[in-house]
Scaffold this active site. Structure first.
Site, PDB file in Angstrom:
ATOM      1  N   ASN A 146      -4.314   6.490  -1.409  1.00 15.61           N
ATOM      2  CA  ASN A 146      -3.955   6.636  -0.001  1.00 15.61           C
ATOM      3  C   ASN A 146      -3.180   7.922   0.272  1.00 15.61           C
ATOM      4  O   ASN A 146      -3.237   8.461   1.367  1.00 15.61           O
ATOM      5  CB  ASN A 146      -3.152   5.416   0.473  1.00 15.61           C
ATOM      6  CG  ASN A 146      -4.071   4.216   0.696  1.00 15.61           C
ATOM      7  OD1 ASN A 146      -5.287   4.376   0.825  1.00 15.61           O
ATOM      8  ND2 ASN A 146      -3.514   3.027   0.718  1.00 15.61           N
TER       9      ASN A 146
ATOM     10  N   HIS B 157      -2.111  -2.921  -6.665  1.00 13.24           N
ATOM     11  CA  HIS B 157      -2.654  -2.505  -5.367  1.00 13.24           C
ATOM     12  C   HIS B 157      -4.166  -2.702  -5.366  1.00 13.24           C
ATOM     13  O   HIS B 157      -4.915  -1.891  -5.910  1.00 13.24           O
ATOM     14  CB  HIS B 157      -2.277  -1.039  -5.090  1.00 13.24           C
ATOM     15  CG  HIS B 157      -2.692  -0.574  -3.732  1.00 13.24           C
ATOM     16  ND1 HIS B 157      -3.155   0.682  -3.480  1.00 13.24           N
ATOM     17  CD2 HIS B 157      -2.720  -1.233  -2.553  1.00 13.24           C
ATOM     18  CE1 HIS B 157      -3.458   0.787  -2.197  1.00 13.24           C
ATOM     19  NE2 HIS B 157      -3.201  -0.353  -1.622  1.00 13.24           N
TER      20      HIS B 157
ATOM     21  N   GLU C 144      -5.158  -0.272  -8.431  1.00 15.56           N
ATOM     22  CA  GLU C 144      -4.108   0.696  -8.802  1.00 15.56           C
ATOM     23  C   GLU C 144      -2.934  -0.115  -9.342  1.00 15.56           C
ATOM     24  O   GLU C 144      -2.441  -1.020  -8.650  1.00 15.56           O
ATOM     25  CB  GLU C 144      -3.652   1.497  -7.574  1.00 15.56           C
ATOM     26  CG  GLU C 144      -4.510   2.709  -7.293  1.00 15.56           C
ATOM     27  CD  GLU C 144      -3.975   3.538  -6.119  1.00 15.56           C
ATOM     28  OE1 GLU C 144      -4.177   4.757  -6.126  1.00 15.56           O
ATOM     29  OE2 GLU C 144      -3.379   2.977  -5.185  1.00 15.56           O
TER      30      GLU C 144
ATOM     31  N   SER D 180       0.833  -1.207   0.000  1.00 14.46           N
ATOM     32  CA  SER D 180       0.000   0.000   0.000  1.00 14.46           C
ATOM     33  C   SER D 180       0.862   1.250   0.000  1.00 14.46           C
ATOM     34  O   SER D 180       0.406   2.318  -0.397  1.00 14.46           O
ATOM     35  CB  SER D 180      -0.851   0.085   1.270  1.00 14.46           C
ATOM     36  OG  SER D 180      -1.400  -1.140   1.589  1.00 14.46           O
TER      37      SER D 180
END
Ligand code: HSC
Ligand code: NAD
Length: 701
Positions: A481, A431, A443, A410
């Site tokens: 994120n 991801h 992702e 992540s």
């Protein structure tokens, strides 16, 4: 002569073919072509019937969405349909592929419909914030009944041709040679003296609709349709289909359609439709790049993410090696996978036998040597750089040349992970989002040395497993994120400044997020956030702001880890999934605020929304500055499919366009003054500043 519509006379049947790739959407050229073709038949006495069909992969997939939002050129779709309806020739629509939206409406304007067994039909306008505006809301209830029609329009789901035939929307099913079958069907109808029947002539008996039915439907969709404009308009139109004569109902429908098309909700949803498709286009990737074959996959780590990731492949029939430290860990992981699939049995989606077939696709192993024939390996072990590097060097030793080596990290640097191998060109990030078998976003992290064919293969693969792939460059947190950090940061600061947990969550829920930031932290585990933060602090990659982290750390110290421990920011008594506000947390927050000398004030919902969203938009602009995202609309796709950002707001960058980039920029500058900028939180990104100065927007549509 139309460039996209041609007519071929076969005896007394004319075959009118639309050929407008890729999906025969009803553009100006198609509308003009069909009108000309049907008008042209009027003088031809030898022609008694017309078959309307399409070349290429599908029947008409709908109105041309790219024409929406501006003045629609040329004749209208209504004019085209009226020409078909007025025609003195018996009309038969011949459907293959998908007849969607305006496509199905066109078919319903014809006297009869024949479809290939493999075809599907549907009215998916609701996904674009629209309603079927060319007769669909009036005709489908007349053909198949009010309840099935309303359910089809509110869900937007496609219906298979055999099912549609059973329901009454299709008159005949063909196994193959559709056009020949359609001509034969037309001949048959002519020979039997069949009438030119019109769905609009069917009268719905209002007494056939149970009292209170529409309000029951409203109540049943209230939660799902929260914030959307179109669903209520669809219901109103179907009420009109029951209560008004066809023509009046159609006028009513047209007015509601115009309201939908001019609504910001539809602009947001249409943006996402095109954004999703744009995301699959990578400008510097040659179109003809040869893809690698992916027949066997391995997943390393069978924890929360690994199990879900593996399910994506098994569900498509691809065998998967499951690797973990020991057999017990793999068994645990596969147990969760089995339980997830078993839920599908309860819902009637799969059978016991299919469950066993799916589980048979998994090969548990602790031996890396077994991975020699895997075409793609996805690592999903603990978030630890040393461990990931060790695993990648082991993979380098055993995997065959050309195998794609992916990490589900992540936050970690994918370039550094790639350098642990002798083949960084085969390494990239995949991801997934939790739960990985459900969330649609993937992702795809392109590292410095990732080979174009490896990237293209994974892009293609993402679509195959039902994900929307978005390419991100390497940076902390990638696209999603990284932006989330700004969102959470301001939520915490507002808490310390005087807002309450539930007040902030409510403002963001009312904005349209599935839940507020604190409910989300409780769901993900407050300890998970604290751990990530601590690592960031150790790495020196966070500003030394004493206000950040203080609340979540105190909460964890109180033994409150979130939903899983029955308490976090909220209390979850007796396993409740929705928390109740806890005065103990409120008291602790005020205590910390006093200790830090933070002045208390009232914060309203507007400020909560802008302070949560504008940092995200600003970070999104930085991401564009740095070339981490290819285009602004990719960021919108990440947020809609990865974090539940409301599609009817179009994603954060489209939302900024709707508010006005200049207004967002001005507010950011104002917060820089009013809130202070010791840590650079409110430095506007150059990308944002430039757009604001030039009067531009993130997405030019
Ligand atoms: C509609 O029909 C409204 C009507 O009810 C009323 C209108 C009344 C107006 C009167 C006003 C008074 N238009 O998805 P893919 C492009 S609303 C334009 O990758 P697949 C797509 O952008 C419409 N373009 O293919 C892409 O372009 P690119 C209701 C459209 O095989 C390319 O086609 N219909 C388009 O995975 C390939 O698309 C829908 O909502 C359209 N309608 O899936 C159906 N549809 O190559 C929308 C597609 O340049 N379409 N494109 O990126 C789909 O669901 C899927 O495209 C298919 C094919 C399932 C058809
Ligand atoms: P987890 O703790 O649930 O699972 C990790 C698994 O890896 C465990 O089963 C563990 O036994 C196994 N493992 C540890 N060392 C191993 C080794 N040497 N060889 C094989 N297996 C080993 O963790 P998770 O939540 O599934 O996270 C895994 C990765 O996915 C992390 O990089 C995380 O950052 C990332 N991620 C997590 C989420 C999430 O929401 N949990 C979302 C996206 C990405």
């Amino acid at each position: 002569m139309s460039s996209v519509v041609s007519t071929d006379i076969r005896g007394d049947v004319a075959v009118v073919t639309i050929d407008s790739p890729p999906v025969n959407a009803i553009s100006k050229a198609v509308r003009e072509g069909v009108i000309d073709a049907f008008e042209g038949l009027e003088g031809q006495d030898g022609v008694r019937a017309a078959v309307l069909c399409c070349a290429g992969r599908t029947f008409i997939a709908g109105a041309d969405i790219s024409e929406f939002g501006k003045e629609i050129p040329g004749p209208t779709l209504h004019e085209m349909l009226e020409t078909i309806e007025r025609s003195s020739k018996l009309s038969v629509a011949a459907i293959h592929g998908t007849a969607l939206g305006g496509g199905l409406e066109t078919a319903m304007a014809c006297n009869y419909r024949i479809a290939l067994d493999s075809a599907r039909v549907g009215l998916p306008e609701v996904h674009l914030g629209l309603l079927p505006g060319a007769g669909g809301t009036q005709l489908l209830p007349r053909l198949v009944g009010v309840a099935p029609a309303l359910e089809a329009m509110l869900s937007g789901k496609m219906i298979t041709a055999p099912k549609a035939a059973e329901m009454g929307a299709i008159d005949k099913i063909a196994q193959d040679n559709l056009v020949d079958a359609a001509v034969a069907f037309a001949e048959e109808l002519l020979a039997s003296g069949a009438e030119q029947k019109y769905a609009g002539d069917i009268v719905i008996d209002p007494a056939s609709v149970p009292e209170g039915y529409f309000d029951q439907v409203r109540a049943s969709i209230a939660r799902k349709s929260r914030g959307y404009f179109a669903p209520e308009q669809i219901i109103k139109c179907v009420e009109a289909a029951v209560n008004l004569p066809y023509r009046e109902g159609r006028d009513f429908e047209r007015d509601r359609f115009m309201e939908c098309i001019n609504s910001p909700e539809s602009a947001g949803q249409r943006h996402i439709f095109f954004a999703e498709r744009a995301a699959s286009k990578i400008p510097d990737l040659p179109k003809d790049v040869a893809l690698r074959d992916i027949k066997k996959v391995a997943v390393i780590g069978s924890g929360t993410m690994g199990g879900g990731i593996a399910m994506n492949f098994a569900s498509k029939g691809i065998p998967v090696y499951m690797v973990d430290v020991d057999e017990a860990a793999i068994e645990r992981g596969l147990g969760v996978v089995r339980a997830n699939y078993a839920r599908g049995i309860k819902k009637g989606r799969i059978t016991e036998e299919q469950l066993e077939q799916l589980m048979g696709l998994f090969t548990p192993t602790t031996d890396y040597a077994a991975l020699a024939d895997a075409d793609l390996v996805i690592e999903a072990v603990f978030e630890n750089m040393a461990l990931k590097k060790e695993i990648f060097s082991r993979l380098d030793a055993v995997c065959k040349p050309g195998a794609i080596l992916a990490t589900n990290t992540s936050t970690l640097d994918v370039d550094e992970i790639a350098e642990a191998t002798s083949r960084p060109e085969d390494v990239l990030g995949m991801h997934f989002f939790s739960p990985a078998n459900i969330m649609k976003l993937l992702e795809i992290v392109r590292a410095k040395k990732t080979a174009p064919d490896a990237l293209a293969t994974v892009m293609k693969l993402s679509k195959m497993i039902g994900k929307v792939g978005v390419v991100s460059g390497v940076c902390y947190g990638f696209i999603g994120n990284r932006m989330l950090e700004g969102y959470r940061r301001e939520a915490t600061l507002m808490l310390l400044e005087g807002a309450r947990v539930e007040q902030i969550d409510k403002a963001m829920y009312d904005f349209g997020m599935p839940m507020g930031p604190f409910a989300m932290a409780d769901l993900a585990g407050v300890d998970v956030g604290v751990k990530i933060r601590k690592e960031r602090e150790l790495a020196g990659t966070l500003p030394n702001d004493p206000r950040q982290g203080v609340i979540s750390e105190r909460i964890v110290e109180m033994g409150r880890l979130g939903q899983k421990s029955g308490a976090g920011y909220y209390l979850y008594e007796d396993g409740a999934r929705v928390g109740t506000p806890d005065p103990a947390i409120e008291a602790m927050v005020r205590e910390e605020a006093a200790r830090l000398g933070i002045e208390q004030r009232t914060i309203d919902a507007d400020e909560i929304v802008s302070r949560c969203l504008y940092p995200m938009i600003n970070i999104g602009a930085q991401i564009l500055d740095e070339g981490i995202a290819i285009r602004a609309s990719d960021i919108d796709v990440v947020w809609v499919y990865g974090y539940g950002f409301p599609p009817y707001r179009g994603g954060p960058m489209k939302y900024a366009d709707m508010v006005g980039v200049k207004a967002v920029y001005d507010q950011i500058c104002q917060y820089r003054e009013s809130l202070g900028n010791e840590f650079g939180y409110w430095d506007p990104a150059p990308y944002l500043e430039n757009l604001a100065e030039s009067g531009g927007s993130f997405n030019d549509e």
